[in-house]
Design a protein around this motif. Structure first.
Motif, PDB file in Angstrom:
ATOM      1  N   UNK A  88      -1.282 109.275  63.047  1.00  0.00           N
ATOM      2  CA  UNK A  88       0.153 109.355  63.711  1.00  0.00           C
ATOM      3  C   UNK A  88       0.463 108.266  64.314  1.00  0.00           C
ATOM      4  N   UNK A  89       1.618 108.246  64.630  1.00  0.00           N
ATOM      5  CA  UNK A  89       1.894 107.442  66.121  1.00  0.00           C
ATOM      6  C   UNK A  89       1.220 107.230  67.274  1.00  0.00           C
ATOM      7  N   UNK A  94       3.800 102.546  64.715  1.00  0.00           N
ATOM      8  CA  UNK A  94       3.800 103.576  64.010  1.00  0.00           C
ATOM      9  C   UNK A  94       2.687 103.786  62.644  1.00  0.00           C
ATOM     10  N   UNK A 124       2.456 107.529  73.460  1.00  0.00           N
ATOM     11  CA  UNK A 124       3.319 108.407  72.462  1.00  0.00           C
ATOM     12  C   UNK A 124       2.844 109.403  72.193  1.00  0.00           C
ATOM     13  N   UNK A 127       4.890 111.714  65.085  1.00  0.00           N
ATOM     14  CA  UNK A 127       4.778 110.891  64.817  1.00  0.00           C
ATOM     15  C   UNK A 127       6.194 111.164  65.214  1.00  0.00           C
ATOM     16  N   UNK A 128       6.754 110.334  65.536  1.00  0.00           N
ATOM     17  CA  UNK A 128       7.998 109.866  65.803  1.00  0.00           C
ATOM     18  C   UNK A 128       8.740 109.994  64.485  1.00  0.00           C
ATOM     19  N   UNK A 166      15.500 106.796  66.349  1.00  0.00           N
ATOM     20  CA  UNK A 166      13.980 107.513  67.024  1.00  0.00           C
ATOM     21  C   UNK A 166      14.332 108.573  68.115  1.00  0.00           C
ATOM     22  N   UNK A 214      10.834 110.597  70.130  1.00  0.00           N
ATOM     23  CA  UNK A 214      10.093 110.518  69.964  1.00  0.00           C
ATOM     24  C   UNK A 214       9.154 111.941  69.584  1.00  0.00           C
ATOM     25  N   UNK A 262      12.246 106.611  60.085  1.00  0.00           N
ATOM     26  CA  UNK A 262      11.316 105.989  60.118  1.00  0.00           C
ATOM     27  C   UNK A 262       9.768 106.931  59.451  1.00  0.00           C
ATOM     28  N   UNK A 263       9.424 105.571  58.832  1.00  0.00           N
ATOM     29  CA  UNK A 263       7.960 105.733  58.280  1.00  0.00           C
ATOM     30  C   UNK A 263       6.659 106.079  58.851  1.00  0.00           C
ATOM     31  N   UNK A 264       7.206 108.222  58.567  1.00  0.00           N
ATOM     32  CA  UNK A 264       6.200 108.956  59.222  1.00  0.00           C
ATOM     33  C   UNK A 264       5.275 109.764  58.872  1.00  0.00           C
TER      34      UNK A 264
END
Lengths: 619, 124
Positions: free
Chosen positions: A57-58, A73, A96, B69-70, B84, B86, B108-110
C-alpha cells in the motif's frame, strides 16, 4: 585575491567531498509493517542513495533528526539521496497511514560512529564506577540523607495553605476533576465505538488513551504525583455512588451492596501482576483498533460496577484494575504523599474517624489505616481522610523522591503478605513487559509485530509463551543470579535469599520508571501531532471544532529524542544507585558486609542500564 | 442541594455529552451533504457506488478515504478532480449538478484493480 583563494578552497571541498564520500546504494522495500532492510548502517559523510519501493500500500518515509520525508504509492519507485552528516541512530517511520500498526512501522538508520550510544555507555559507566569508588572508600551518602544533602524526612506541607486546605476539605473535591474526566471519557468511549476496526491513528479514543494518557502517566503523573490518576479516574464513580447511596453528601449508614471481603492471601499486588500481564497480551489490539479499546474500557467500567456490588469499598481499584499495580508500586517513588502530621495525636484519638468515617467524609475507601500509613502503594489519594480527620492531622506533602522504600514494615504488610515477592515481581515483570513493548512498537522487526498482532494463532501462542518466559523466568532468574552472588559475597548466613531478592528489587522502580518514560517519549513526540487533528474531528465525521483538523502529521523534537532518553535513563540509574546502597545497609546491618553485598547488585544495575542504552540508542 | 448539583453535573458530562454530539452532528447542513467512502476495489470499492443527488442545487460531497492507500477523485465530464486524498483523511467538494449521470473514479494508481474503481452520480 582573497576571493580567489576562497573559491579554490570551496571547489576543493566540493571535489574532495565527491571523491571521498562513499556512495551507499540501498533498495528499501516497505511492506506492512516493516522495512527491508530494517536497519541501515552507513559511515559519517557517506552518500546514502535510497531506492524506495512500496510492495503493498502507500508507504512513507520520515527520517528523525534529518527531517527527510517522501512517500511511494504501490508500484512506484522513489530515489532519494541523503548525506549522512549527523551521527547516531535515527529512526525512520512510515508517514502515510498504511494500516492499523502504521504508527509503529519503523526502521533504523545508524550513522557511525554512533556517539549517542557511546555517550550513554560512558555516562552509565562513569556513574557506576563512581558508585563503586564511593562504596570501597566508604563515602556513600548517610542513611538518612539523599545525595549527602537532602534529609529524607524533609517535607513541604501543601495543606498548610488556606486555599489548598479549603479545596481538599470540600466534598466537591476530587469530584469535579472526576466529572471533567468523565466527560472526556464519554467522548473517548463513543469515539472508540464508532471508530470500529479502522486504523486508530485518527481516532480520538486510541490517541487520547494510548498516546496522551499513557505518556502523561509515565512522564508526569506517576513519577511526580503518584496515584494522581487514581484520584481523578472516572471509572469507580458509579460503584461509589451505588455503595454510598449518594454522590456528594455523606450518608451515615452501612454501605449498600454485599460488602464481601477480598481473599486475605490476595490482598497484595499478585492479582495485579497477573492481570496487567494478561492485559498486555492483547496490546496488539487495544492500542491500534478503536473497537478493542472500546471493549477494554467497557469491561473496566462494568467490572468496576460489578465488583463494587459484591465486594466492599474500592476492592476493584486495589486488587483488580490492571493499571493499578504499577501505579501503586511506582508511586512509592513519587514526590507527594498523604501522611499523618503528628502520630501522637492519633494514638490518643479513640474513635479513628479516618477508618469509620463521620459526617464530613467516608472511612478510607482504599481500606488503608491512614493514621498508620507509611507507603503510597495502596493510597489512592481520594482525600477522604483529610476530610474526616477531626484534628486536621492529615497532610498532603511534597517530599524527596523514593523515601517510602526505606520505611519499616507494618503489621498489615505481614498479615496480607504484602511488600514481598509480589512487589518484587511487579518491578521485574514491568521490565520484561517494557522489552516486549519496545520490540513490538518501537523496534524494526516484523517478527515481533506479527506475534503481538496475532496474525495467526500459533504466532499469538508463541508471543504468550515468549512473554511469559521473559517476564516470569528470564528476567527474575538473571536478577536472582546476582542476588545469590550478593548473599555469598556478603558472608551473612542468617538472612534469607528471598529477603535480599525483595529488598534490592526496589532499585528496579526508578529504573523501570526511567525506561517507561523513555519509551513514552518515543511514543508522544512522533505521534503527538495527531492530537491536533482528533480534538477537532473526534469521530472522523468531518468536523472541525477548533480549526485544527487539517494540521498534518509531523513528529515533534525527534532530533532531541536520544538526548532526552539518555537523560531519563541516567536519572533513574542515579536514584537506583543512591537507594541501592541504602537497601544494602538495611539488609546486612554491618557496613563491611553491606559493601560486599552491594557490589554484585551494582554490576547488575550497570549491565542492565548498558543494555537499555543499547536498545534505545545503539545498534 | 449539593447532591442535586453533583448529579446534574454527572448527567451533563455523560448523557449531555452524547446528546450534544448528536445535536451538533444533525445541525450541520446535512440535507445537502453526501458522503462517499473510498476503498480500493478488493477492499470494497466506492461506497456508495451509485450516489443519487438533487439536480440544480448546491451540494457538498465529502470523500472519505478509510483505506490504507491514497485515492483520488475525478469526474472527467465536469473536469472536476481532487488530486490526492491520503489514507484516513477526507476532502470536500461543493458543486451544482445539472440533470444527468456522471461517472466518477479514482485518480491514483491505488491497487492492481485501480481501473475498476468507478462509481456513478445520478442527479435528478
Amino acid at each position: 585575491m582573497g576571493k580567489k583563494i576562497g573559491r579554490i578552497i570551496f571547489l576543493f571541498f566540493i571535489i574532495s567531498n565527491l571523491l571521498f564520500a562513499k556512495e551507499v546504494h540501498v533498495v528499501l522495500r516497505a511492506k506492512r509493517y516493516s522495512y527491508s532492510p530494517n536497519i541501515i548502517e552507513v559511515k559519517k559523510d557517506d552518500l546514502l542513495i535510497l531506492r524506495f519501493i512500496s510492495e503493498d500500500v502507500t508507504h512513507g518515509f520520515f527520517l528523525d533528526g534529518y527531517g527527510t520525508e517522501f512517500y511511494a504509492h504501490p508500484g512506484e519507485i522513489r530515489e532519494i539521496i541523503i548525506k549522512a552528516n549527523k551521527v547516531g541512530r535515527f529512526t525512520f517511520r512510515c508517514s502515510r497511514t498504511c494500516g492499523e500498526f502504521h504508527p509503529y512501522m519503523v526502521g533504523y538508520l545508524i550513522v557511525t560512529p554512533n556517539w549517542h550510544q557511546h555517550l550513554g555507555f560512558l555516562l552509565i559507566f562513569l556513574f557506576g564506577i563512581f558508585s563503586l569508588v564511593l562504596t570501597i572508600t566508604g563515602k556513600q551518602s548517610p542513611q538518612n540523607k539523599l545525595f549527602w544533602k537532602i534529609p529524607l524526612n524533609w517535607r513541604f506541607e501543601l495543606t498548610k495553605f488556606k486555599w489548598f486546605h479549603s479545596i481538599v476539605k470540600s466534598r466537591f473535591f476530587p469530584l469535579i476533576p472526576i466529572i471533567v474526566n468523565l466527560f472526556i471519557f464519554t467522548v473517548i468511549i463513543f469515539a472508540a465505538f464508532v471508530g470500529g476496526f479502522q486504523p486508530g491513528n485518527y481516532n480520538f479514543g486510541i490517541m487520547i488513551v494510548w498516546i496522551l494518557w499513557w505518556s502523561l502517566l509515565m512522564l508526569f503523573m506517576v513519577p511526580i504525583i503518584g496515584r494522581f490518576w487514581c484520584m481523578i479516574c472516572p471509572f469507580p464513580l458509579f460503584g461509589d455512588w451505588f455503595q454510598r447511596g449518594s454522590l456528594v453528601k455523606v450518608k451515615r449508614k452501612k454501605l449498600n451492596g454485599m460488602n464481601k471481603k477480598w481473599v486475605r492471601n490476595l490482598r497484595n499486588l499478585w492479582p495485579l501482576v497477573i492481570l496487567f500481564w494478561i492485559t498486555t497480551l492483547f496490546s496488539g489490539f487495544f492500542t491500534v483498533r478503536p473497537f478493542a479499546t472500546f471493549l477494554l474500557l467497557a469491561a473496566i467500567i462494568i467490572g468496576a460496577c460489578i465488583i463494587a456490588i459484591i465486594y466492599e469499598k474500592r476492592t476493584f481499584c486495589l486488587y483488580i484494575c490492571p493499571v493499578s499495580g504499577f501505579q501503586g508500586l511506582y508511586s512509592n517513588f513519587s514526590m507527594t504523599e498523604i501522611r499523618v502530621k503528628d502520630p501522637e495525636i492519633c494514638k490518643n484519638h479513640r474513635t479513628k474517624d479516618c477508618i469509620t468515617g463521620n459526617d464530613k467524609g467516608y472511612g478510607c475507601p482504599w481500606q488503608e489505616l491512614p493514621f498508620d500509613m507509611n507507603r503510597n502503594t495502596y493510597c489512592g489519594m481520594c482525600f477522604e481522610c483529610i476530610k474526616t480527620c477531626t484534628y486536621d492531622n492529615m497532610a498532603f506533602n511534597i517530599r524527596p523522591p523514593g523515601v517510602d522504600f526505606l520505611n519499616p514494615r507494618k503489621k498489615t504488610d505481614d498479615l496480607y503478605k504484602r511488600r514481598d515477592l509480589d512487589e518484587a515481581f511487579k518491578a521485574l515483570t514491568m521490565l520484561g513487559i517494557f522489552l516486549t513493548f519496545f520490540l513490538a512498537f518501537q523496534g524494526p522487526f516484523q517478527y515481533f509485530k506479527d506475534t503481538i498482532r496475532a496474525i495467526t494463532l500459533p504466532k499469538f501462542l508463541t508471543y504468550i509463551l515468549e512473554s511469559a518466559f521473559l517476564d516470569f523466568v528470564f528476567v527474575p532468574l538473571t536478577y536472582l543470579f546476582f542476588v545469590f552472588i550478593s548473599k555469598k559475597l556478603s558472608g551473612k548466613r542468617d538472612i534469607s535469599l528471598r529477603k535480599i531478592f525483595v529488598e534490592y528489587s526496589y532499585t528496579l522502580v526508578p529504573i523501570g520508571l526511567a525506561v517507561w518514560a523513555a519509551f513514552s517519549l518515543a511514543i508522544i513526540l512522533p505521534n503527538g501531532s495527531y492530537l491536533w487533528h482528533i480534538i477537532s474531528d473526534p469521530f472522523a465525521w468531518g468536523w472541525n471544532l477548533f480549526g485544527t483538523a487539517r494540521i498534518p502529521w509531523k513528529p515533534y523534537l525527534t532530533n532531541f529524542l536520544p538526548y532526552l532518553q539518555i537523560f531519563v535513563l541516567i536519572f533513574g540509574f542515579i536514584f537506583a544507585l543512591e537507594y541501592g546502597y541504602k537497601f544494602s545497609r538495611n539488609l546486612y546491618k554491618n557496613e563491611e558486609k553491606a559493601k560486599k553485598g552491594w557490589i554484585p547488585i551494582l554490576i547488575y544495575l550497570i549491565l542492565l542500564n548498558l543494555f537499555f542504552v543499547f536498545i534505545f540508542l545503539g545498534g | 442541594m449539593k447532591e442535586i448539583i453533583g448529579i446534574f453535573l454527572v448527567l451533563i458530562s455523560t448523557i449531555g455529552t452524547l446528546l450534544g454530539i448528536f445535536f451538533y452532528e444533525n445541525s450541520r447542513e446535512k440535507s445537502d451533504t453526501f458522503t462517499i467512502i473510498a476503498m480500493a476495489p478488493e477492499r470494497g470499492n466506492w461506497d456508495p457506488e451509485v450516489l443519487k443527488v438533487p439536480a440544480g442545487k448546491d451540494i457538498t460531497i465529502i470523500i472519505k478515504n478509510e483505506d490504507v492507500v491514497s485515492h483520488g477523485f475525478i469526474i472527467p465530464e465536469l473536469d472536476l478532480f481532487i488530486r490526492e486524498i491520503k489514507a484516513g483523511e477526507l476532502s470536500k467538494i461543493k458543486w451544482r449538478f445539472e440533470k444527468g449521470q456522471y461517472l466518477y473514479m479514482c485518480g491514483i494508481w491505488c491497487s492492481d484493480y485501480h481501473m475498476y474503481m468507478i462509481g456513478k452520480i445520478i442527479a435528478k
